[in-house]
Design a protein around this motif. Structure first.
Motif, PDB file in Angstrom:
ATOM      1  N   VAL A 170      -9.410  -5.889   9.049  1.00  0.00           N
ATOM      2  CA  VAL A 170      -9.056  -7.091   9.817  1.00  0.00           C
ATOM      3  C   VAL A 170      -8.993  -8.309   8.893  1.00  0.00           C
ATOM      4  O   VAL A 170      -8.062  -9.121   8.970  1.00  0.00           O
ATOM      5  N   PHE A 171      -9.967  -8.432   8.012  1.00  0.00           N
ATOM      6  CA  PHE A 171     -10.005  -9.588   7.113  1.00  0.00           C
ATOM      7  C   PHE A 171      -8.842  -9.566   6.126  1.00  0.00           C
ATOM      8  O   PHE A 171      -8.084 -10.541   6.005  1.00  0.00           O
ATOM      9  N   LEU A 172      -8.656  -8.467   5.426  1.00  0.00           N
ATOM     10  CA  LEU A 172      -7.648  -8.416   4.372  1.00  0.00           C
ATOM     11  C   LEU A 172      -6.230  -8.463   4.922  1.00  0.00           C
ATOM     12  O   LEU A 172      -5.349  -9.112   4.341  1.00  0.00           O
ATOM     13  N   SER A 173      -5.989  -7.802   6.047  1.00  0.00           N
ATOM     14  CA  SER A 173      -4.643  -7.804   6.611  1.00  0.00           C
ATOM     15  C   SER A 173      -4.277  -9.147   7.226  1.00  0.00           C
ATOM     16  O   SER A 173      -3.091  -9.447   7.406  1.00  0.00           O
ATOM     17  N   GLY A 174      -5.266  -9.977   7.520  1.00  0.00           N
ATOM     18  CA  GLY A 174      -4.993 -11.272   8.135  1.00  0.00           C
ATOM     19  C   GLY A 174      -4.814 -12.407   7.148  1.00  0.00           C
ATOM     20  O   GLY A 174      -4.580 -13.558   7.555  1.00  0.00           O
ATOM     21  N   LEU A 175      -4.897 -12.122   5.853  1.00  0.00           N
ATOM     22  CA  LEU A 175      -4.785 -13.180   4.854  1.00  0.00           C
ATOM     23  C   LEU A 175      -3.334 -13.617   4.676  1.00  0.00           C
ATOM     24  O   LEU A 175      -2.423 -12.789   4.606  1.00  0.00           O
ATOM     25  N   SER A 176      -3.125 -14.918   4.604  1.00  0.00           N
ATOM     26  CA  SER A 176      -1.804 -15.449   4.269  1.00  0.00           C
ATOM     27  C   SER A 176      -1.584 -15.322   2.765  1.00  0.00           C
ATOM     28  O   SER A 176      -2.489 -14.940   2.015  1.00  0.00           O
ATOM     29  N   SER A 177      -0.398 -15.640   2.315  1.00  0.00           N
ATOM     30  CA  SER A 177      -0.102 -15.568   0.879  1.00  0.00           C
ATOM     31  C   SER A 177      -1.032 -16.473   0.080  1.00  0.00           C
ATOM     32  O   SER A 177      -1.548 -16.080  -0.978  1.00  0.00           O
ATOM     33  N   GLU A 178      -1.261 -17.678   0.587  1.00  0.00           N
ATOM     34  CA  GLU A 178      -2.140 -18.613  -0.108  1.00  0.00           C
ATOM     35  C   GLU A 178      -3.580 -18.111  -0.102  1.00  0.00           C
ATOM     36  O   GLU A 178      -4.300 -18.213  -1.103  1.00  0.00           O
ATOM     37  N   PHE A 240      -2.258  -5.906  -1.947  1.00  0.00           N
ATOM     38  CA  PHE A 240      -0.878  -5.449  -1.776  1.00  0.00           C
ATOM     39  C   PHE A 240      -0.705  -4.732  -0.434  1.00  0.00           C
ATOM     40  O   PHE A 240       0.240  -4.994   0.308  1.00  0.00           O
ATOM     41  N   GLN A 241      -1.618  -3.821  -0.112  1.00  0.00           N
ATOM     42  CA  GLN A 241      -1.612  -3.106   1.159  1.00  0.00           C
ATOM     43  C   GLN A 241      -3.062  -2.896   1.589  1.00  0.00           C
ATOM     44  O   GLN A 241      -3.940  -2.720   0.739  1.00  0.00           O
ATOM     45  N   THR A 242      -3.285  -2.885   2.883  1.00  0.00           N
ATOM     46  CA  THR A 242      -4.600  -2.540   3.403  1.00  0.00           C
ATOM     47  C   THR A 242      -4.453  -1.501   4.491  1.00  0.00           C
ATOM     48  O   THR A 242      -3.543  -1.574   5.315  1.00  0.00           O
ATOM     49  N   GLU A 243      -5.319  -0.502   4.447  1.00  0.00           N
ATOM     50  CA  GLU A 243      -5.255   0.641   5.372  1.00  0.00           C
ATOM     51  C   GLU A 243      -3.829   1.201   5.396  1.00  0.00           C
ATOM     52  O   GLU A 243      -3.206   1.353   6.447  1.00  0.00           O
ATOM     53  N   ILE A 261      -4.942   4.962   2.781  1.00  0.00           N
ATOM     54  CA  ILE A 261      -5.638   4.378   1.634  1.00  0.00           C
ATOM     55  C   ILE A 261      -6.265   3.068   2.095  1.00  0.00           C
ATOM     56  O   ILE A 261      -5.584   2.204   2.636  1.00  0.00           O
ATOM     57  N   ASP A 262      -7.556   2.906   1.857  1.00  0.00           N
ATOM     58  CA  ASP A 262      -8.259   1.715   2.346  1.00  0.00           C
ATOM     59  C   ASP A 262      -7.603   0.434   1.868  1.00  0.00           C
ATOM     60  O   ASP A 262      -7.400  -0.504   2.652  1.00  0.00           O
ATOM     61  N   CYS A 263      -7.282   0.373   0.595  1.00  0.00           N
ATOM     62  CA  CYS A 263      -6.713  -0.867   0.050  1.00  0.00           C
ATOM     63  C   CYS A 263      -5.958  -0.551  -1.239  1.00  0.00           C
ATOM     64  O   CYS A 263      -6.372   0.316  -2.014  1.00  0.00           O
ATOM     65  N   ILE A 264      -4.849  -1.246  -1.437  1.00  0.00           N
ATOM     66  CA  ILE A 264      -4.112  -1.183  -2.702  1.00  0.00           C
ATOM     67  C   ILE A 264      -3.991  -2.608  -3.229  1.00  0.00           C
ATOM     68  O   ILE A 264      -3.511  -3.506  -2.517  1.00  0.00           O
ATOM     69  N   LEU A 265      -4.451  -2.825  -4.446  1.00  0.00           N
ATOM     70  CA  LEU A 265      -4.394  -4.140  -5.076  1.00  0.00           C
ATOM     71  C   LEU A 265      -3.243  -4.173  -6.067  1.00  0.00           C
ATOM     72  O   LEU A 265      -2.797  -3.128  -6.567  1.00  0.00           O
ATOM     73  N   GLU A 266      -2.757  -5.377  -6.366  1.00  0.00           N
ATOM     74  CA  GLU A 266      -1.668  -5.508  -7.346  1.00  0.00           C
ATOM     75  C   GLU A 266      -1.986  -6.592  -8.359  1.00  0.00           C
ATOM     76  O   GLU A 266      -2.633  -7.604  -8.051  1.00  0.00           O
ATOM     77  N   ASP A 267      -1.542  -6.359  -9.553  1.00  0.00           N
ATOM     78  CA  ASP A 267      -1.627  -7.362 -10.607  1.00  0.00           C
ATOM     79  C   ASP A 267      -0.510  -8.371 -10.363  1.00  0.00           C
ATOM     80  O   ASP A 267       0.676  -8.009 -10.392  1.00  0.00           O
ATOM     81  N   PRO A 268      -0.829  -9.649 -10.107  1.00  0.00           N
ATOM     82  CA  PRO A 268       0.217 -10.625  -9.801  1.00  0.00           C
ATOM     83  C   PRO A 268       1.173 -10.862 -10.969  1.00  0.00           C
ATOM     84  O   PRO A 268       2.290 -11.362 -10.775  1.00  0.00           O
TER      85      PRO A 268
END
Length: 403
Positions: A170-178, A240-243, A261-268
């Motif tokens: 809920v937290f990660l998927s609700g984040l805006s770009s900023e 990058f992606q969550t759940e 997958i719980d979470c996928i992070l990306e190098d900006p």
């Protein structure tokens, strides 16, 4: 006796020795959900328990009022106690119980009749199913072939894991770009957003009261909230992606894998991806197990992420250990560039994420699929009693090892 209203009977007969009574255990699924009755008494004695009477008025209502997964009854038998209570006739079909010595192959009650196993042309797996088979083929057989419900050993631990994963999603998927940028650079500013996500999850559905109290205390009184945010800032990557749900991704010849997958992070800076699996237990799988075929989760997720996002390199994989007010990213896999850049601040040893690793995993998966298709199930000879003590099928398995 035999349970007939549900998919399969789950019964254990243990013959007492000396002064110990013989015991019949009628298992549903969850011994922590309701009071346990293990005193030397027969089933009808349940009605004499104050808590039972207060909640359901009678033992019959007590049994039928509980969900199928929240039943646990046991009673001792004697010469004058072999006749079962008539209160349970609507839920149980009774036949004369046959008591066997504890070491008898028949000591484990009634399981579904064995039938020839017919596998589809393409075996549908998940990382969890692969882990189950690697841990104990008998566990895989109960869960994924017979589709039996087990008896949860640590119900609060399971509830904690489910709620933490839900809060993170809920937290990660609700984040805006900023806000996503802030998570990697100044995560303390997102404290109100994480607090709101926690409260949203805790109030959005009917969680057990003790679970809500435990989770709220863990997040707000142990420093977990700040530690969770700081862990992402320490990694310095964006979400990058969550759940991320995937279905029927080709694994090896004759097998596909599905899951999330719980979470996928990306190098900006480069767009490279790192897969993350949240863990909430006392320990996380060892790094060695994650590369030698004893624990398949991260290797499968790396494979899936690369298949689903072929234009982005997958350069790392880690467990995110969330426990006791602390959050620790445990880096398991990293390619050469990630070792010297993304993961340089982490004083950890990583396994190389390279072509040799991928080839080895493919060979391990091919062997696992062939073994499943062979239909040879059973506990491995080196299975430890500690593993059995945590198994949800420990009370029905004839191959259990007691400590």
């Amino acid at each position: 006796f035999r349970r007939v209203l549900f998919r399969s009977p789950v019964v254990s007969f243990l013959e007492g020795t000396g002064a110990a009574p013989s015991v019949v255990m009628v298992l549903g699924c969850d011994q922590d959900a309701i009071p346990r009755f293990e005193s030397p008494t027969y089933l009808g004695r349940l009605i004499d328990e104050p808590d039972c009477v207060a909640r359901y008025q009678s033992a019959g209502d007590y049994y039928s009022g509980c969900p199928a997964r929240e039943r646990w009854f046991s009673y001792a038998t004697g010469e004058s106690q072999l006749g079962p209570s008539r209160l349970f006739d609507s839920a149980i079909e009774w036949v004369a119980p046959l008591f066997q010595p504890l070491d008898s192959p028949e000591a484990c009650g009634v399981l579904p009749d064995s039938k020839p196993l017919v596998f589809p042309a393409e075996l549908a797996l998940s990382a969890t199913a692969m882990n189950a088979y690697a841990q104990c083929p008998q566990l895989y057989y109960y869960r994924y072939v017979l589709n039996l419900d087990g008896v949860a050993v640590d119900r609060l631990g399971v509830l904690w894991g489910v709620m933490v994963h839900r809060i993170a999603q809920v937290f990660l998927s609700g984040l805006s770009s900023e806000e996503g940028r802030l998570l990697a650079t100044d995560s303390a500013q997102l404290r109100p957003a994480l607090s709101a996500a926690i409260e949203s999850v805790l109030t959005s559905q009917s969680w057990p009261t003790h679970g809500v109290l435990y989770v709220r205390q863990a997040w707000f009184e142990t420093g977990l909230l700040d530690a969770f945010l700081a862990s992402f800032e320490r990694m310095g990557l964006r979400v990058f992606q969550t759940e991320y749900a995937f279905e029927s991704v080709p694994l090896v010849s004759g097998a596909t894998v599905s899951g999330a997958i719980d979470c996928i992070l990306e190098d900006p800076n480069t767009g490279a991806l790192v897969v993350v699996d949240f863990k909430t237990g006392a320990t996380v799988p060892s790094k060695k197990d994650s590369v030698t075929g004893k624990h398949h989760q991260l290797a499968v997720y790396v494979h899936v992420a690369q298949a689903c996002f072929p234009d982005r390199p997958v350069v790392g994989a880690c467990f995110w250990h969330i426990k006791d007010g602390c959050v620790e990213p445990v880096i398991v896999l990293a390619d050469d560039d990630a070792k010297s850049t993304l993961f340089k601040p982490f004083n950890q040893r990583f396994h190389a994420l390279d072509a040799a690793f991928r080839a080895n995993q493919s060979a391990l998966w091919e062997a696992l699929v062939a073994s499943i298709r062979s239909g040879q199930y059973g506990a491995p000879p080196n299975l430890s009693p500690n593993t059995c003590s945590r198994c949800v099928y420990q009370f029905m398995c004839p191959e259990i090892k007691w400590a």
